[in-house]
Motif scaffolding. Sequence first.
Motif, PDB file in Angstrom:
ATOM      1  N   ILE A  77       0.868  -1.176   0.000  1.00 49.52           N
ATOM      2  CA  ILE A  77       0.000   0.000   0.000  1.00 49.52           C
ATOM      3  C   ILE A  77       0.903   1.223   0.000  1.00 49.52           C
ATOM      4  CG2 ILE A  77      -1.673   1.343   1.323  1.00 49.52           C
ATOM      5  CD1 ILE A  77      -2.831  -1.311   2.310  1.00 49.52           C
ATOM      6  N   ILE A  78       0.894   1.953  -1.137  1.00 51.41           N
ATOM      7  CA  ILE A  78       1.773   3.119  -1.252  1.00 51.41           C
ATOM      8  C   ILE A  78       0.978   4.390  -1.021  1.00 51.41           C
ATOM      9  CG2 ILE A  78       3.324   4.387  -2.795  1.00 51.41           C
ATOM     10  CD1 ILE A  78       3.937   1.791  -4.206  1.00 51.41           C
ATOM     11  N   ASN A  79      -0.298   4.368  -1.410  1.00 50.71           N
ATOM     12  CA  ASN A  79      -1.134   5.558  -1.231  1.00 50.71           C
ATOM     13  C   ASN A  79      -2.322   5.199  -0.363  1.00 50.71           C
ATOM     14  OD1 ASN A  79      -2.450   7.941  -1.373  1.00 50.71           O
ATOM     15  ND2 ASN A  79      -2.688   7.966  -3.598  1.00 50.71           N
ATOM     16  N   ASP A  80      -2.248   5.525   0.913  1.00 50.76           N
ATOM     17  CA  ASP A  80      -3.327   5.098   1.806  1.00 50.76           C
ATOM     18  C   ASP A  80      -4.568   5.978   1.706  1.00 50.76           C
ATOM     19  OD1 ASP A  80      -2.489   7.295   3.156  1.00 50.76           O
ATOM     20  OD2 ASP A  80      -1.600   6.201   4.854  1.00 50.76           O
ATOM     21  N   SER A  81      -4.541   6.978   0.778  1.00 52.57           N
ATOM     22  CA  SER A  81      -5.760   7.753   0.551  1.00 52.57           C
ATOM     23  C   SER A  81      -6.728   6.987  -0.343  1.00 52.57           C
ATOM     24  CB  SER A  81      -5.429   9.090  -0.110  1.00 52.57           C
ATOM     25  OG  SER A  81      -5.212   8.887  -1.492  1.00 52.57           O
ATOM     26  N   GLY A  82      -6.274   5.908  -0.942  1.00 55.96           N
ATOM     27  CA  GLY A  82      -7.164   5.121  -1.782  1.00 55.96           C
ATOM     28  C   GLY A  82      -7.218   5.547  -3.237  1.00 55.96           C
ATOM     29  N   GLU A  83      -6.354   6.498  -3.643  1.00 52.88           N
ATOM     30  CA  GLU A  83      -6.333   6.916  -5.052  1.00 52.88           C
ATOM     31  C   GLU A  83      -5.334   6.038  -5.811  1.00 52.88           C
ATOM     32  OE1 GLU A  83      -6.479  11.641  -4.966  1.00 52.88           O
ATOM     33  OE2 GLU A  83      -5.412  10.721  -3.303  1.00 52.88           O
ATOM     34  N   ILE A  84      -5.867   5.216  -6.698  1.00 54.40           N
ATOM     35  CA  ILE A  84      -5.017   4.256  -7.405  1.00 54.40           C
ATOM     36  C   ILE A  84      -4.056   4.964  -8.362  1.00 54.40           C
ATOM     37  CG2 ILE A  84      -5.014   2.326  -9.031  1.00 54.40           C
ATOM     38  CD1 ILE A  84      -7.827   1.632  -7.992  1.00 54.40           C
ATOM     39  N   CYS A  85      -4.585   5.889  -9.142  1.00 51.23           N
ATOM     40  CA  CYS A  85      -3.795   6.491 -10.220  1.00 51.23           C
ATOM     41  C   CYS A  85      -2.698   7.411  -9.678  1.00 51.23           C
ATOM     42  CB  CYS A  85      -4.689   7.320 -11.141  1.00 51.23           C
ATOM     43  SG  CYS A  85      -6.239   6.519 -11.571  1.00 51.23           S
ATOM     44  N   ARG A  86      -2.925   8.012  -8.519  1.00 49.24           N
ATOM     45  CA  ARG A  86      -2.111   9.136  -8.084  1.00 49.24           C
ATOM     46  C   ARG A  86      -0.635   8.818  -7.838  1.00 49.24           C
ATOM     47  NH1 ARG A  86      -4.293  14.038  -4.674  1.00 49.24           N
ATOM     48  NH2 ARG A  86      -2.458  15.362  -4.807  1.00 49.24           N
ATOM     49  N   VAL A  87      -0.330   7.580  -7.535  1.00 51.16           N
ATOM     50  CA  VAL A  87       1.077   7.217  -7.353  1.00 51.16           C
ATOM     51  C   VAL A  87       1.847   7.506  -8.649  1.00 51.16           C
ATOM     52  CG1 VAL A  87       2.667   5.310  -6.848  1.00 51.16           C
ATOM     53  CG2 VAL A  87       0.467   5.474  -5.643  1.00 51.16           C
ATOM     54  N   CYS A  88       1.183   7.386  -9.782  1.00 49.40           N
ATOM     55  CA  CYS A  88       1.850   7.588 -11.075  1.00 49.40           C
ATOM     56  C   CYS A  88       1.393   8.827 -11.840  1.00 49.40           C
ATOM     57  CB  CYS A  88       1.669   6.349 -11.948  1.00 49.40           C
ATOM     58  SG  CYS A  88       2.451   4.876 -11.257  1.00 49.40           S
ATOM     59  N   HIS A  89       0.131   9.201 -11.739  1.00 49.95           N
ATOM     60  CA  HIS A  89      -0.364  10.380 -12.480  1.00 49.95           C
ATOM     61  C   HIS A  89      -1.105  11.313 -11.510  1.00 49.95           C
ATOM     62  CE1 HIS A  89      -0.135   7.916 -16.236  1.00 49.95           C
ATOM     63  NE2 HIS A  89      -0.817   6.992 -15.577  1.00 49.95           N
ATOM     64  N   VAL A  90      -1.034  12.611 -11.775  1.00 50.08           N
ATOM     65  CA  VAL A  90      -1.782  13.564 -10.961  1.00 50.08           C
ATOM     66  C   VAL A  90      -2.362  14.643 -11.883  1.00 50.08           C
ATOM     67  CG1 VAL A  90       0.097  15.192 -10.450  1.00 50.08           C
ATOM     68  CG2 VAL A  90      -1.654  14.726  -8.703  1.00 50.08           C
ATOM     69  N   PRO A  91      -3.552  15.138 -11.610  1.00 49.20           N
ATOM     70  CA  PRO A  91      -4.171  16.075 -12.553  1.00 49.20           C
ATOM     71  C   PRO A  91      -3.629  17.507 -12.489  1.00 49.20           C
ATOM     72  CG  PRO A  91      -5.662  15.631 -10.735  1.00 49.20           C
ATOM     73  CD  PRO A  91      -4.491  14.717 -10.556  1.00 49.20           C
ATOM     74  N   HIS A  92      -2.945  17.880 -11.410  1.00 51.82           N
ATOM     75  CA  HIS A  92      -2.385  19.241 -11.303  1.00 51.82           C
ATOM     76  C   HIS A  92      -0.993  19.170 -10.694  1.00 51.82           C
ATOM     77  CE1 HIS A  92      -6.286  20.735 -12.343  1.00 51.82           C
ATOM     78  NE2 HIS A  92      -6.819  20.017 -11.386  1.00 51.82           N
ATOM     79  N   ASP A  93      -0.112  20.109 -11.046  1.00 58.05           N
ATOM     80  CA  ASP A  93       1.301  19.935 -10.695  1.00 58.05           C
ATOM     81  C   ASP A  93       1.651  20.231  -9.238  1.00 58.05           C
ATOM     82  OD1 ASP A  93       1.421  22.718 -10.552  1.00 58.05           O
ATOM     83  OD2 ASP A  93       2.258  22.920 -12.554  1.00 58.05           O
ATOM     84  N   HIS A  94       0.814  21.001  -8.526  1.00 59.95           N
ATOM     85  CA  HIS A  94       1.059  21.250  -7.106  1.00 59.95           C
ATOM     86  C   HIS A  94       2.483  21.697  -6.800  1.00 59.95           C
ATOM     87  CE1 HIS A  94      -2.456  18.245  -6.415  1.00 59.95           C
ATOM     88  NE2 HIS A  94      -2.881  19.454  -6.704  1.00 59.95           N
ATOM     89  N   ALA A  95       3.070  22.427  -7.745  1.00 58.44           N
ATOM     90  CA  ALA A  95       4.381  23.046  -7.532  1.00 58.44           C
ATOM     91  C   ALA A  95       5.487  22.058  -7.198  1.00 58.44           C
ATOM     92  CB  ALA A  95       4.304  24.130  -6.455  1.00 58.44           C
ATOM     93  N   ARG A  96       5.386  20.842  -7.697  1.00 55.36           N
ATOM     94  CA  ARG A  96       6.452  19.857  -7.452  1.00 55.36           C
ATOM     95  C   ARG A  96       7.179  19.533  -8.749  1.00 55.36           C
ATOM     96  NH1 ARG A  96       5.939  16.841  -2.054  1.00 55.36           N
ATOM     97  NH2 ARG A  96       4.161  17.937  -1.185  1.00 55.36           N
ATOM     98  N   ALA A  97       8.486  19.670  -8.721  1.00 56.29           N
ATOM     99  CA  ALA A  97       9.274  19.529  -9.940  1.00 56.29           C
ATOM    100  C   ALA A  97       9.125  18.146 -10.572  1.00 56.29           C
ATOM    101  CB  ALA A  97      10.737  19.807  -9.653  1.00 56.29           C
ATOM    102  N   SER A  98       9.016  17.119  -9.764  1.00 60.03           N
ATOM    103  CA  SER A  98       9.014  15.769 -10.325  1.00 60.03           C
ATOM    104  C   SER A  98       7.830  15.580 -11.269  1.00 60.03           C
ATOM    105  CB  SER A  98       8.941  14.723  -9.214  1.00 60.03           C
ATOM    106  OG  SER A  98       7.682  14.751  -8.597  1.00 60.03           O
ATOM    107  N   GLN A  99       6.796  16.387 -11.064  1.00 55.17           N
ATOM    108  CA  GLN A  99       5.610  16.216 -11.882  1.00 55.17           C
ATOM    109  C   GLN A  99       5.733  16.847 -13.260  1.00 55.17           C
ATOM    110  OE1 GLN A  99       3.506  16.525  -7.784  1.00 55.17           O
ATOM    111  NE2 GLN A  99       2.221  17.313  -9.402  1.00 55.17           N
ATOM    112  N   ARG A 100       6.851  17.499 -13.513  1.00 59.32           N
ATOM    113  CA  ARG A 100       7.029  18.054 -14.840  1.00 59.32           C
ATOM    114  C   ARG A 100       7.960  17.179 -15.651  1.00 59.32           C
ATOM    115  NH1 ARG A 100       9.746  22.221 -14.153  1.00 59.32           N
ATOM    116  NH2 ARG A 100       9.707  22.624 -11.939  1.00 59.32           N
ATOM    117  N   TYR A 101       8.048  15.924 -15.325  1.00 56.93           N
ATOM    118  CA  TYR A 101       8.903  15.026 -16.082  1.00 56.93           C
ATOM    119  C   TYR A 101       8.575  15.136 -17.567  1.00 56.93           C
ATOM    120  CZ  TYR A 101      11.175  10.914 -17.865  1.00 56.93           C
ATOM    121  OH  TYR A 101      11.965  10.087 -18.609  1.00 56.93           O
ATOM    122  N   LEU A 102       9.617  15.235 -18.380  1.00 59.12           N
ATOM    123  CA  LEU A 102       9.453  15.573 -19.786  1.00 59.12           C
ATOM    124  C   LEU A 102       8.557  14.623 -20.571  1.00 59.12           C
ATOM    125  CD1 LEU A 102      13.088  16.646 -20.707  1.00 59.12           C
ATOM    126  CD2 LEU A 102      11.072  18.086 -20.429  1.00 59.12           C
TER     127      LEU A 102
END
Length: 251
Positions: free
Chosen positions: A56-81
């Motif tokens: 269990i990596i995401n205990d909030s229950g969001e399956i997709c979020r470990v790999c995809h997120v709908p908004h960048d939330h100011a985190r650099a890793s989410q702008r992977y090319l």
Amino acid sequence: MKHRNDSKGNQLRYAALALLTVVSTPLCAETGTAQGLGIAQPLSAHNFVSGDVGPIINDSGEICRVCHVPHDHARASQRYLNGLLWNHDVSSATYTMYNNTWSKTLTGTQSAQPDGHSKLCLGCHDGTVAMDAFDKYVSDGTNTMRMLHGLTVVPWFQDGANLDLRGTHPISVAFPAGEAGDGKNFANPATATWAKGQTIASTLDNGKVQCSTCHDVHDQESIPGTHLLRTANSPAEGGVPSGLCLTCHIK
Ligand code: HEC
Ligand code: HEC
Ligand code: HEC
Ligand code: HEC
């Protein structure tokens, strides 16, 4: 070409049988756990909220979020090319590629380092990045696949400071020019299909074979009882002998 068509017919029949028995398929190290019914299945390897196969990596229950997120939330890793709204850290390891010193016969163009979708898989599977390194948490860096479950680490070996991909099927590699089609060494990716009907070409990434060409990370186009493979590779998995390999290689 005839035996290839026969193989495909058998694969479909076996796949249908495998689907009927999927509920009773036992979990074991020999066969994969993929159910072929989508990532939301609790037994799907990348369902990180059920805890049935992976952790269990995401205990909030969001399956997709470990790999995809709908908004960048100011985190650099989410702008992977690579796009894809990618939300997981990628690996900074360097790799010894298959082509460097290993093969005398490889002719397809291979990237200098893994790229595209393979880079995303290696961000967990090379065992150097904590699996909980995504936007939700500040990872303490200890939760790597190498610590958790060595059997799914790819690649396992090192070549000096490099991770050694010479023991892994070539990735980030193009089909050799002029080698595809009747009488050649490779099936034509535009017309050859996986067991569930997608063309090989539709699973290439920028024209290259990547991890995601053979494996379906979302467990939707994969064959039950395999390691998330798009075509089973053995009768034990409900396919024909080396059916995955023979989808591309004419041997
Ligand atoms: C966020 C981390 C993460 C990413 C990204 C990721 N995986 Fe995995 N993968 C896992 C974990 C965790 C498991 C389960 C390991 C275990 O069983 O101990 C797993 C299992 C697997 C398995 C084994 C399934 C089985 O039934 O034997 C395959 C194959 C696989 N992943 C392929 C891929 C491919 C291909 C990609 C990229 C397209 C990818 N993974 C991306 C974490 C990840
Ligand atoms: C373990 C990491 C992982 C998880 C979890 C994951 N994906 Fe993906 N996703 C990937 C990777 C890697 C790719 C690119 C490779 C591919 O398409 O096979 C991708 C590609 C996609 C794409 C674009 C290509 C396509 O297949 O349409 C969409 C849309 C997508 N994912 C949606 C989702 C949704 C929705 C969820 C949750 C229900 C989800 N993904 C969960 C890793 C993941
Ligand atoms: C999606 C298509 C595809 C599938 C499926 C596939 N391969 Fe490959 N394979 C390739 C491509 C493309 C290359 C690079 C060819 C080149 O440049 O000569 C390659 C290269 C290889 C090489 C290295 C050849 C060399 O000259 O060094 C071997 C060995 C190989 N594959 C074996 C296999 C086996 C065994 C399987 C099944 C487990 C398999 N392949 C499945 C497309 C595929
Ligand atoms: C040419 C097809 C092909 C490509 C490309 C490929 N795999 Fe696999 N993979 C397989 C086959 C076939 C198996 C099952 C046989 C085995 O266990 O080695 C497998 C098994 C696995 C497993 C299950 C555990 C294990 O090692 O047996 C994982 C995890 C995995 N692959 C991850 C990856 C990752 C990550 C990449 C990209 C770096 C990748 N694969 C690229 C064909 C492929």
